[in-house]
Structures are given as structure tokens and as C-alpha cells.
Design a protein around this motif. Structure first.
Motif, PDB file in Angstrom:
ATOM      1  N   GLY A   1      -6.888   1.904   2.952  1.00 58.73           N
ATOM      2  CA  GLY A   1      -5.434   1.406   3.030  1.00 58.73           C
ATOM      3  C   GLY A   1      -5.201   0.342   3.895  1.00 58.73           C
ATOM      4  O   GLY A   1      -5.715  -0.977   4.216  1.00 58.73           O
ATOM      5  N   THR A   2      -4.113   0.226   4.861  1.00 58.50           N
ATOM      6  CA  THR A   2      -3.768  -0.725   5.761  1.00 58.50           C
ATOM      7  C   THR A   2      -3.498   0.038   7.061  1.00 58.50           C
ATOM      8  O   THR A   2      -3.013   1.105   7.334  1.00 58.50           O
ATOM      9  CB  THR A   2      -2.539  -1.565   5.287  1.00 58.50           C
TER      10      THR A   2
ATOM     11  N   GLU B   1      -0.888   3.741  -1.869  1.00 56.95           N
ATOM     12  CA  GLU B   1      -2.297   3.091  -2.616  1.00 56.95           C
ATOM     13  C   GLU B   1      -2.052   2.880  -3.913  1.00 56.95           C
ATOM     14  O   GLU B   1      -1.232   3.480  -4.668  1.00 56.95           O
ATOM     15  CB  GLU B   1      -3.685   3.910  -2.366  1.00 56.95           C
ATOM     16  N   GLY B   2      -2.827   2.176  -4.584  1.00 52.72           N
ATOM     17  CA  GLY B   2      -2.944   1.467  -5.975  1.00 52.72           C
ATOM     18  C   GLY B   2      -2.119   2.194  -7.066  1.00 52.72           C
ATOM     19  O   GLY B   2      -0.965   2.113  -7.598  1.00 52.72           O
TER      20      GLY B   2
ATOM     21  N   TRP C   1     -10.003  -0.987  -3.880  1.00 50.15           N
ATOM     22  CA  TRP C   1      -9.508  -0.819  -2.471  1.00 50.15           C
ATOM     23  C   TRP C   1     -10.052   0.167  -1.836  1.00 50.15           C
ATOM     24  O   TRP C   1     -10.201   1.530  -2.119  1.00 50.15           O
ATOM     25  CB  TRP C   1      -7.981  -0.523  -2.551  1.00 50.15           C
TER      26      TRP C   1
ATOM     27  N   CYS D   1     -14.140  -6.180  -2.172  1.00 46.79           N
ATOM     28  CA  CYS D   1     -13.740  -4.853  -1.601  1.00 46.79           C
ATOM     29  C   CYS D   1     -12.774  -4.975  -0.563  1.00 46.79           C
ATOM     30  O   CYS D   1     -13.141  -5.754   0.463  1.00 46.79           O
ATOM     31  CB  CYS D   1     -14.837  -3.914  -1.010  1.00 46.79           C
ATOM     32  N   HIS D   2     -11.607  -4.406  -0.668  1.00 45.57           N
ATOM     33  CA  HIS D   2     -10.483  -4.476   0.682  1.00 45.57           C
ATOM     34  C   HIS D   2     -10.919  -3.354   1.540  1.00 45.57           C
ATOM     35  O   HIS D   2     -11.353  -2.223   1.410  1.00 45.57           O
ATOM     36  CB  HIS D   2      -9.214  -3.986  -0.142  1.00 45.57           C
TER      37      HIS D   2
ATOM     38  N   ASN E   1      -9.942   5.470   0.736  1.00 50.15           N
ATOM     39  CA  ASN E   1      -9.625   5.813  -0.517  1.00 50.15           C
ATOM     40  C   ASN E   1     -10.638   6.502  -1.721  1.00 50.15           C
ATOM     41  O   ASN E   1     -10.154   6.992  -2.697  1.00 50.15           O
ATOM     42  CB  ASN E   1      -9.221   4.575  -1.230  1.00 50.15           C
TER      43      ASN E   1
ATOM     44  N   LYS F   1     -12.157  -5.849  -8.294  1.00 50.32           N
ATOM     45  CA  LYS F   1     -11.785  -5.517  -6.690  1.00 50.32           C
ATOM     46  C   LYS F   1     -11.539  -4.090  -6.606  1.00 50.32           C
ATOM     47  O   LYS F   1     -10.714  -3.275  -7.580  1.00 50.32           O
ATOM     48  CB  LYS F   1     -10.251  -6.283  -6.882  1.00 50.32           C
TER      49      LYS F   1
ATOM     50  N   HIS G   1       0.877  -1.429  -0.061  1.00 55.04           N
ATOM     51  CA  HIS G   1       0.070  -0.003  -0.101  1.00 55.04           C
ATOM     52  C   HIS G   1       0.695   1.135  -0.011  1.00 55.04           C
ATOM     53  O   HIS G   1       0.275   2.331  -0.027  1.00 55.04           O
ATOM     54  CB  HIS G   1      -0.983   0.273   1.335  1.00 55.04           C
TER      55      HIS G   1
ATOM     56  N   SER H   1      -6.374  -8.450  -7.735  1.00 56.80           N
ATOM     57  CA  SER H   1      -5.811  -7.245  -8.134  1.00 56.80           C
ATOM     58  C   SER H   1      -5.188  -7.300  -9.607  1.00 56.80           C
ATOM     59  O   SER H   1      -4.083  -7.102  -9.897  1.00 56.80           O
ATOM     60  CB  SER H   1      -5.042  -6.370  -7.366  1.00 56.80           C
TER      61      SER H   1
END
Length: 554
Positions: free
Chosen positions: A299-300, A192-193, A296, A354-355, A332, A294, A152, A236
């Protein structure tokens, strides 16, 4: 079995079917890639013919092939397949080791781009968070990008930013951001992505050339087979990689069945012609298929980028990563943007995943799913929309998700690897005791699956099973949340039958009964005779079969 002798018969050890109608058997027969018979030793052996191979298990246990509900085989191929610079804490436990490995990679390829994957200052305690200036000192003349273990976040040196064309005027990608200093200049850090990917493409080099990618995918697939996995979700997939994945599936010795969830973006939602078509769920006989989209949602916890109703602790770790120590860290997407994306993709027939970790974000995802299913709740339920990871989710939220027809997959080994970090550095003991609340999810009615999230932790379903049974962090021996455990029956279903259902493959894999694909895992011992915490070692995988074909043997 239609009068034809089987190709293989397994006997001499327990057959653990995951079929409630017959949980245990003594023998199993395979014909033309499918299971022909399951039953007693004598009745199955009576089916053999002159060309039937009889496999004596010698007391070992036969189970359905494990299903990795949320993996990243493509990312494994790109980021950690040899000769990649793998600096994850599972391979390089110290910051000094990370520094030495990056220096060696830069010295070995002067003037060439370098990517180091997997730093984690929360586990590599002596590792400072990278800065643009420090990376410039390590590699002044060529692009250098360092990626976090979570995937991430990434950090770039000046040469990488220049090669990526990232300046003070570069807009942030949707759902992602380039961090900037007080003067508006990019610091080299990306979250992020879309932002992380912009840096990764600079250092991808020949990793994406077809022949190199094919070899790396073979390596990643073999790593899955080594731990008993026969099917993995690729959670992903960049759409441009779909041809390579199809080609990998077409090889006669392919070791893994892959189901991709494509990266969802506002651009793809607005322009379906740019997306890989979704004709429906591919049958198990096809070793590659697209299963959905998918997103996001956030995040984490390990970057301080999840939205929770409770604060982060004020600790040295959270101060170092500048975690937002208040409720509602930034998602996000806004809840409205998230709902627009979910509604658009669902209307076009794509199942969603969804993450999500934070309870605030989880609520926003539930609202988005509810909106997507408002006109036809049955259609939404049939699509089996997914929630991935689910760290801080509450029992009430699990119940609401089940009522909507959503399904959950938990990153159980968060507790194995980061349980003490969650308790001591990020949130405190009370939150950690309900982090990955798998018992609550199960009791709410979910067909829960467990996963390892590809490169983010060592891919090993038995490790997830052991953690679901013990909630122990082995490094310290501490247990986090004794009430949130599963039974062994439940945990084994969470890496076989349940993820097969989530991937719409439940009529073909995940259970050992006649007519199912002969995806098989052989364990060194009957897992019911092994202490829970010792499962990954004492009941280790000794062989894996995909459609009756051996893909790995000890």
C-alpha cells in the motif's frame, strides 16, 4: 527531409533536444507529424515553402513533449473531472473545507450516491479519519463513499455497504481487505484495490456511461496537455475501460497518447482469455496501446501499509491511522503469491510494473523478477520490468534491480508535498533524507523516470524536476536529503527520454531529432536560466504539440 517543405518551423529560441549528439539547436522543422530537421536557424529556414508556418519562439524554449511515466488519466476522469467532488488537499486545504464540500454535494443531489475523492488527514490536519457512523450522519439515505488521496483506502456509509453487498460474510478480495470490528462486522473502511473498487462501483453512477466518460477523458487529457505532457502511462486500467480509451484515441483532436498497464489479478493470471490481448508495443503513431500489467505489491506509507525494515514513529499521526509501528507491515500478497503472478504474466508476454515503497517489499519484487527471468534473463531485461514509486529503496537494492534489468520510476513530489510529514510524523529525518533516493538510483545505472501519480499529486512534470533538483518542501522551506539530487540535464531526461524508453517508445518520442514524432513542449523561458525551485512558475508551459498538432496554447 525528402524534398518536401515542412508544415512548421520553430525558431527564435533555444531548442533543447535531449540528444547527447546535439543538445542544443536554433531551429526545428516538422513535416507530417514528424521532425524533419534540427539545426541552425538559417539552414532550417532554408527548407520552408509557401505553406510553411514559422513559429517565432520569442526567446521561449522548445523541448520534447513530457512523458508522464506513471499517471492515472482514467482515474482523473472518473474521480476529479467536473462536476466530481474533489476534496484533495491541493484543492481543499482544510478538514472544515472537506466537510463543507461533502455536505454541499449531498444537499445538491438528495437521494443520489456521492463520491468524494482525495482526503488526506496528514495534510488536512483538522480532518478526522472518517467512520461509518459519521458518514451515516452526513448522508443517511444514499450511498456515500470517501476515498483517500492515495487511492489506497476508502470509507463507506451504511447505505454504500448495503448497495455493494458487503457483509460480515463477504470475503476479502485478493490483495485487499475490508476492515472489521471486534464482532466481525465491516466498519466501512476498505484498503487496497479490489476492496476500494467494490465501494467505488456503487457510487460511479453515470460517470461510466460512454458519453460521460468520453467527456471526462477529454478533460483529463487536456489537463495533461496544459502542463506539456504528450504521452502518459495509465497505471491501473480496468480492462472494461479499454474500448473507451481506444475511442478517445481515435478522435481527431485527441490531446494525449496513452499507454495502459492493466490491473493484474490472480483471476486474470489464471484466465488469459479475460484479458485484453497484448500483441506487442504499439507504435507512437497509435495514440492508445496496452503496455503491460500493473500489480500493487503493498500500500502506502500514508495508510501505514508498507513493509519496511524500520518502524513507523510513534506519533499522533501514526496512532490515528493505526500504522503498524514495527517492521514488515502486511504486503498485499505474500512473496510466494507475488512471484506466482509475476511469473505467470511475464510468461504470457506482458511486461510488469509493481507498485512498491518499502525496502522489504522491494526485495520481494526483485526476487519475483529474478524468478521470472531465471530461464531467460535476456528476455526479462528486454521487457523492461518496472518498479513504481520506490520510497524507501536502498542503494544496494537499486544496484540489484539494475543488474536484473528492472527499471524504476520515482514519485519525486512525495518530498514536495509530504517531506515534512515523512520526517516529523512517519519515519524521522534519516529515512526522509533518503526517501525517493533518485541520485542513488541514477548512479546505480537506472534510466530513472519521475512521475506525479495522476490524482495523488498535481500533474506537473516541471514540479517533479524542481523537486529532484532541490528536495525542498515549499510549505516550510525545509530540504530533505541534499545528497539525493539530480542535475537539470538528468532531471529533464527523467521526464522525456527515460520514460519514453520505459514505455518502449524511445525510438519515436522523448528526443528531438529527425525522424522522431513531433511531440513538443514550449516553455516560457530556457530552464537553464531559471533558479531550480522556480521552474514550475518562471519556465511554465506555454504550448504543447502532439505529432506537430497543437493540443494546448496559453
Amino acid at each position: 527531409m525528402s524534398g518536401t517543405a515542412p508544415d512548421l518551423i520553430f525558431t527564435g529560441g533555444p531548442v533543447l533536444t535531449m540528444d547527447p549528439a546535439r543538445p542544443r539547436a536554433e531551429a526545428l522543422a516538422v513535416h507530417a507529424g514528424t521532425i524533419g530537421a534540427v539545426g541552425g536557424r538559417d539552414e532550417v529556414l532554408a527548407l520552408r515553402g509557401p505553406r510553411t508556418e514559422v513559429v517565432d519562439l520569442g526567446g521561449r524554449a522548445l523541448l520534447p513533449g513530457f512523458v508522464e511515466a506513471h499517471g492515472h488519466p482514467t482515474m482523473m476522469a472518473l474521480a476529479v473531472a467536473p462536476p466530481a467532488v474533489d476534496v484533495r488537499p491541493f484543492t481543499v486545504p482544510t478538514g472544515a473545507g472537506v466537510d463543507a464540500r461533502i455536505r454541499a454535494a449531498v444537499a445538491a443531489a438528495p437521494g443520489e450516491p456521492v463520491c468524494a475523492y482525495g482526503i488526506d488527514p496528514l495534510l488536512q490536519r483538522d480532518l478526522p479519519i472518517p467512520t461509518r457512523q459519521a458518514l451515516d450522519a452526513l448522508c443517511p439515505g444514499a450511498p456515500l463513499v470517501v476515498v483517500s488521496n492515495s487511492g489506497h483506502a476508502a470509507w463507506a456509509n451504511t447505505a454504500a455497504l448495503r448497495a455493494a453487498g458487503i457483509t460480515r460474510d463477504t470475503p476479502d478480495p485478493a490483495g485487499a481487505r475490508f476492515l472489521r470490528d471486534a464482532d466481525g462486522e465491516p466498519t466501512g473502511e476498505a484498503h487496497e484495490g479490489g476492496a476500494v473498487e467494490a465501494l467505488l462501483w456503487v457510487v460511479a453512477g453515470d460517470r461510466v456511461r460512454p458519453e460521460r466518460l468520453a467527456a471526462s477523458l477529454d478533460w483529463a487529457y487536456a489537463e495533461h496537455a496544459r502542463v506539456g505532457i504528450t504521452t502518459a502511462a495509465d497505471m491501473s486500467t480496468e480492462p472494461s475501460f479499454v474500448p473507451a480509451l481506444r475511442a478517445a484515441a481515435a478522435r481527431p483532436d485527441a490531446a494525449l497518447r496513452v499507454r495502459s498497464y492493466l490491473i493484474g489479478t490472480p483471476e486474470l493470471a489464471a484466465d488469459p482469455d479475460r484479458r485484453v490481448p497484448f500483441p506487442g508495443h504499439a507504435p507512437a503513431e497509435e495514440l492508445f496501446g496496452v503496455s503491460g500489467i500493473k500489480l500493487w505489491a503493498e500500500g502506502t506509507a500514508f495508510q501505514g501499509t508498507i513493509a519496511t525494515s524500520f518502524p513507523f514513529l510513534d506519533s499522533a499521526a501514526t496512532r490515528a491511522m493505526e500504522a503498524i509501528r514495527c517492521a514488515h507491515a502486511p504486503m498485499n500478497h505474500t512473496p510466494e503469491q507475488l512471484a506466482e503472478l509475476v511469473v505467470a504474466f511475464t510468461a504470457q508476454g506482458y511486461p510488469m510494473a509493481c507498485h512498491v515503497h518499502g525496502d522489504v517489499t522491494f526485495e520481494a519484487v526483485l526476487d519475483a523478477y529474478a524468478k521470472a527471468g531465471a530461464d531467460d534473463p535476456g528476455r526479462l531485461r528486454a521487457m523492461r520490468p518496472r518498479m513504481e514509486h520506490c520510497g524507501a529503496v536502498t542503494p544496494d537494492q537499486y544496484r540489484r534491480a539494475a543488474e536484473l534489468g528492472a527499471t524504476v520510476s520515482l514519485f519525486m513530489d512525495h518530498i514536495r508535498w509530504w517531506g515534512d510529514v515523512l520526517a516529523d510524523d512517519l519515519f524521522g529525518a534519516e529515512i526522509t533524507d533518503r526517501w525517493m533516493a533518485v541520485r542513488s538510483a541514477w548512479d546505480a545505472g537506472h534510466r530513472v523516470s519521475l512521475h506525479n501519480d495522476g490524482v495523488c499529486s498535481p500533474t506537473d512534470p516541471l514540479s517533479s524536476v524542481a523537486t529532484a533538483l532541490t528536495r525542498r518542501t515549499p510549505a516550510s522551506g525545509r530540504v530533505h536529503g541534499t545528497t539525493e539530487v539530480l542535475t537539470l540535464d538528468e532531471a529533464l531526461r527523467a521526464v522525456t527520454t527515460n520514460p519514453a524508453w520505459q514505455l518502449h517508445l524511445d525510438g519515436e518520442i522523448g528526443t528531438l531529432r529527425p525522424g522522431m514524432r513531433a511531440d513538443l513542449t514550449v516553455l516560457a523561458r530556457d530552464p537553464y536560466t531559471v533558479p531550480p525551485g522556480l521552474l514550475p512558475d518562471e519556465a511554465a508551459v506555454t504550448a504543447t504539440y502532439l505529432g506537430g498538432r497543437p493540443t494546448w496554447t496559453e
